[in-house]
Scaffold this motif. Structure first.
Motif, mmCIF file in Angstrom:
data_model
loop_
_atom_site.group_PDB
_atom_site.id
_atom_site.type_symbol
_atom_site.label_atom_id
_atom_site.label_comp_id
_atom_site.label_asym_id
_atom_site.label_seq_id
_atom_site.Cartn_x
_atom_site.Cartn_y
_atom_site.Cartn_z
ATOM 1 N N PHE A 66 0.849 -1.192 0.000
ATOM 2 C CA PHE A 66 0.000 0.000 0.000
ATOM 3 C C PHE A 66 0.883 1.240 0.000
ATOM 4 N N SER A 67 0.417 2.259 -0.691
ATOM 5 C CA SER A 67 1.096 3.555 -0.616
ATOM 6 C C SER A 67 0.711 4.240 0.688
ATOM 7 N N ILE A 68 1.677 4.808 1.359
ATOM 8 C CA ILE A 68 1.385 5.559 2.582
ATOM 9 C C ILE A 68 0.675 6.853 2.198
ATOM 10 N N SER A 69 -0.453 7.112 2.850
ATOM 11 C CA SER A 69 -1.258 8.279 2.478
ATOM 12 C C SER A 69 -1.253 9.352 3.563
ATOM 13 N N SER A 70 -0.158 9.440 4.294
ATOM 14 C CA SER A 70 -0.036 10.489 5.306
ATOM 15 C C SER A 70 1.399 10.991 5.335
ATOM 16 N N SER A 71 1.554 12.221 5.781
ATOM 17 C CA SER A 71 2.880 12.824 5.880
ATOM 18 C C SER A 71 3.390 12.719 7.313
ATOM 19 N N PRO A 72 4.651 12.369 7.495
ATOM 20 C CA PRO A 72 5.199 12.341 8.859
ATOM 21 C C PRO A 72 5.266 13.725 9.494
ATOM 22 N N LEU A 73 5.267 14.771 8.666
ATOM 23 C CA LEU A 73 5.237 16.123 9.232
ATOM 24 C C LEU A 73 3.872 16.443 9.818
ATOM 25 N N ALA A 74 2.816 15.937 9.175
ATOM 26 C CA ALA A 74 1.456 16.200 9.653
ATOM 27 C C ALA A 74 1.018 15.204 10.719
ATOM 28 N N LEU A 133 9.490 22.345 -5.891
ATOM 29 C CA LEU A 133 9.172 21.680 -7.158
ATOM 30 C C LEU A 133 7.682 21.797 -7.471
ATOM 31 N N PRO A 134 7.295 22.427 -8.580
ATOM 32 C CA PRO A 134 5.881 22.426 -8.982
ATOM 33 C C PRO A 134 5.438 20.996 -9.307
ATOM 34 N N LEU A 135 4.184 20.683 -8.981
ATOM 35 C CA LEU A 135 3.708 19.308 -9.114
ATOM 36 C C LEU A 135 2.446 19.233 -9.960
ATOM 37 N N ILE A 136 2.390 18.192 -10.785
ATOM 38 C CA ILE A 136 1.167 17.812 -11.496
ATOM 39 C C ILE A 136 0.862 16.390 -11.064
ATOM 40 N N LEU A 137 -0.158 16.223 -10.239
ATOM 41 C CA LEU A 137 -0.494 14.936 -9.633
ATOM 42 C C LEU A 137 -1.744 14.376 -10.293
ATOM 43 N N ILE A 138 -1.702 13.093 -10.644
ATOM 44 C CA ILE A 138 -2.843 12.444 -11.297
ATOM 45 C C ILE A 138 -3.085 11.127 -10.575
ATOM 46 N N GLY A 139 -4.188 11.052 -9.818
ATOM 47 C CA GLY A 139 -4.429 9.866 -9.001
ATOM 48 C C GLY A 139 -5.897 9.529 -8.871
ATOM 49 N N PRO A 140 -6.483 8.843 -9.847
ATOM 50 C CA PRO A 140 -7.887 8.433 -9.723
ATOM 51 C C PRO A 140 -8.058 7.295 -8.719
ATOM 52 N N GLY A 141 -9.225 7.240 -8.086
ATOM 53 C CA GLY A 141 -9.511 6.169 -7.131
ATOM 54 C C GLY A 141 -8.535 6.177 -5.974
ATOM 55 N N THR A 142 -8.125 4.977 -5.553
ATOM 56 C CA THR A 142 -7.162 4.895 -4.457
ATOM 57 C C THR A 142 -5.771 5.350 -4.880
ATOM 58 N N GLY A 143 -5.615 5.706 -6.148
ATOM 59 C CA GLY A 143 -4.368 6.318 -6.592
ATOM 60 C C GLY A 143 -4.113 7.662 -5.936
ATOM 61 N N CYS A 144 -5.137 8.198 -5.270
ATOM 62 C CA CYS A 144 -4.949 9.470 -4.554
ATOM 63 C C CYS A 144 -4.125 9.291 -3.285
ATOM 64 N N ALA A 145 -3.910 8.043 -2.848
ATOM 65 C CA ALA A 145 -3.275 7.788 -1.550
ATOM 66 C C ALA A 145 -1.939 8.508 -1.370
ATOM 67 N N PHE A 147 -0.786 10.982 -2.866
ATOM 68 C CA PHE A 147 -0.902 12.422 -3.063
ATOM 69 C C PHE A 147 -1.571 13.110 -1.876
ATOM 70 N N ARG A 148 -2.329 12.350 -1.113
ATOM 71 C CA ARG A 148 -2.794 12.898 0.166
ATOM 72 C C ARG A 148 -1.584 13.202 1.043
ATOM 73 N N ALA A 149 -0.611 12.284 1.036
ATOM 74 C CA ALA A 149 0.623 12.514 1.798
ATOM 75 C C ALA A 149 1.388 13.714 1.240
ATOM 76 N N PHE A 150 1.455 13.815 -0.088
ATOM 77 C CA PHE A 150 2.161 14.942 -0.707
ATOM 78 C C PHE A 150 1.530 16.276 -0.300
ATOM 79 N N ILE A 151 0.186 16.322 -0.346
ATOM 80 C CA ILE A 151 -0.509 17.577 -0.034
ATOM 81 C C ILE A 151 -0.357 17.921 1.443
ATOM 82 N N GLU A 152 -0.456 16.915 2.309
ATOM 83 C CA GLU A 152 -0.230 17.173 3.736
ATOM 84 C C GLU A 152 1.174 17.724 3.962
ATOM 85 N N GLN A 153 2.147 17.113 3.307
ATOM 86 C CA GLN A 153 3.536 17.556 3.452
ATOM 87 C C GLN A 153 3.702 18.990 2.951
#
Length: 289
Positions: A66-74, A133-145, A147-153
């Motif tokens: 599983f992809s980790i969907s949380s940031s250690p900073l958050a 770094l500017p980001l273009i994130l593409i994550g449909p369905g659970t592919g968002c996992a 990127f939730r971590a990226f956004i929290e970070q």
């Protein structure tokens, strides 16, 4: 197993399954129905197999990645996962449930204290981006996992200094039933959040089943071609995560169309341009089946 069957009809059936002539029947009975060892033993109750043979017969459980969907900073000392609860119906109309996801969803956070979930953390396919770094994130369905971590970070980093824009393209079937982390994405796309247009970013969602004509993330990507091209020219990296079936290919094709439209390149040149981006570490994909 046929060696340990005491009922003659069961022995004959098992021997048939093991023969070249019974290969198709075995596939229909076992692989296609995804029968477990326990279910097979229940279907052939006369089989009295020694325990040491049973242990050798039963395959070890496969690890679930599983992809980790949380940031250690958050969330220090926490790991969040985004897990799809797997279930399906077999050709013989038997309801099946995923072993790991069903077990996880049955755990009660309030009553399962002390439950140990064996886990191993490995470096994934998506390198953590620096805040510049500017980001273009593409994550449909659970592919968002991831990127939730990226956004929290990025949100935590944004409180400490300037950060670069983020575009996020999310897709799901229906807004009502499977808009994962809806409040999270919307909150970060407003009030100068990291996904807000005021910050140069944006959040774009495709609901494929909420209208007669299906809309997927690749449609949204083509609609936002100018934004994407502007960010790519600013040095953005593209991250794709999700199903490994058609999605990565369709999304890559949509990005190529954006490059063709905005730059005037040919499709072949756009494809080469993306490959160069990948070699430079600015085009990353994490896909799973």
């Amino acid at each position: 197993m046929s060696f340990y069957a005491t009922a003659e009809h069961e022995k004959e059936k098992l021997q048939h399954f093991a023969s070249p002539e019974g290969r198709d029947d075995l596939y229909q009975y076992n692989q296609k129905e995804r029968r477990t060892v326990l279910e097979v033993l229940e279907d052939f109750p006369s089989v009295q197999m020694p325990f040491e043979w049973l242990v050798q017969l039963v395959p070890p459980l496969k690890k679930r990645a599983f992809s980790i969907s949380s940031s250690p900073l958050a969330h220090p000392n926490q790991v969040h996962l985004t897990v799809n609860i797997v279930s399906w119906t077999t050709p013989f109309k038997r309801k099946r449930h995923g072993l790991c996801s069903t077990w996880l969803v049955a755990l009660d956070p309030q009553e399962s204290r002390g439950v140990v979930i064996p886990s191993w953390i490995h470096r994934g396919c998506l390198p953590p981006p620096p805040p510049s770094l500017p980001l273009i994130l593409i994550g449909p369905g659970t592919g968002c996992a991831p990127f939730r971590a990226f956004i929290e970070q990025r949100a935590v980093q944004n409180t400490k200094g300037p950060t670069s824009p983020v575009l996020f393209f999310f897709g799901c079937r229906s807004q009502e039933s499977d808009f994962l982390y809806e409040h999270f994405w919307l909150s970060h796309s407003q009030n100068h959040g990291v996904l807000s247009k005021e910050k140069g970013g944006g959040f774009f969602v495709a609901f494929s089943r909420d209208q007669p004509k299906k809309i997927y993330v690749q449609h949204k990507i083509r609609e936002e071609s100018a934004r994407i091209w502007r960010l790519l020219n600013a040095g953005a990296a593209i991250y794709i995560a999700g199903s490994s079936t058609k999605m990565p290919t369709d999304v890559t094709s949509a990005v190529e169309d954006v490059i063709v439209k905005e730059s005037g390149m040919s499709k072949e040149s756009a494809s080469r341009w993306l490959r160069a981006l990948e070699k430079a570490g600015r085009f990353n994909t994490e896909a799973w089946s």
